[in-house]
Design a protein around this motif. Structure first.
Motif, PDB file in Angstrom:
ATOM      1  N   ASP A  39     -25.833  15.130  -2.173  1.00  0.00           N
ATOM      2  CA  ASP A  39     -27.281  14.923  -2.177  1.00  0.00           C
ATOM      3  C   ASP A  39     -27.966  15.875  -3.142  1.00  0.00           C
ATOM      4  O   ASP A  39     -28.862  15.478  -3.888  1.00  0.00           O
ATOM      5  CB  ASP A  39     -27.865  15.124  -0.774  1.00  0.00           C
ATOM      6  N   SER A  77     -30.020  14.756  -6.501  1.00  0.00           N
ATOM      7  CA  SER A  77     -31.420  15.162  -6.697  1.00  0.00           C
ATOM      8  C   SER A  77     -31.594  15.881  -8.024  1.00  0.00           C
ATOM      9  O   SER A  77     -32.573  15.643  -8.745  1.00  0.00           O
ATOM     10  CB  SER A  77     -31.877  16.076  -5.559  1.00  0.00           C
ATOM     11  N   GLY A  96     -30.099  18.241   1.338  1.00  0.00           N
ATOM     12  CA  GLY A  96     -28.712  18.615   1.161  1.00  0.00           C
ATOM     13  C   GLY A  96     -28.374  19.981   1.721  1.00  0.00           C
ATOM     14  O   GLY A  96     -27.301  20.181   2.291  1.00  0.00           O
TER      15      GLY A  96
END
Length: 65
Positions: A38, A42, A2
């Motif tokens: 992202d 995560s 990311g």
């Protein structure tokens, strides 16, 4: 990754601004947003894994008593 998408997105936004290219700026904005998503996904997956681990440990300890 990311952080890389966020960095590239910001770069594209700056390049789009410098070249007066709204399409490139928008593409960069979307890429940066995808990188943030992202990172968030995560982080939440890590939190979920920690919770699963904690639950398994508690279950094992209660089975031993």
């Amino acid at each position: 990754m990311g952080w890389l998408d966020k960095l590239m997105g910001r770069s594209k936004q700056a390049a789009g601004d410098a070249m007066d290219d709204p399409a490139m700026h928008e593409e960069g904005r979307h890429q940066e947003a995808a990188g943030e998503a992202d990172d968030s996904a995560s982080m939440h997956e890590d939190m979920a894994q920690e919770e699963r681990q904690r639950e398994a440990t508690e279950r094992a300890e209660s089975d031993n008593t």
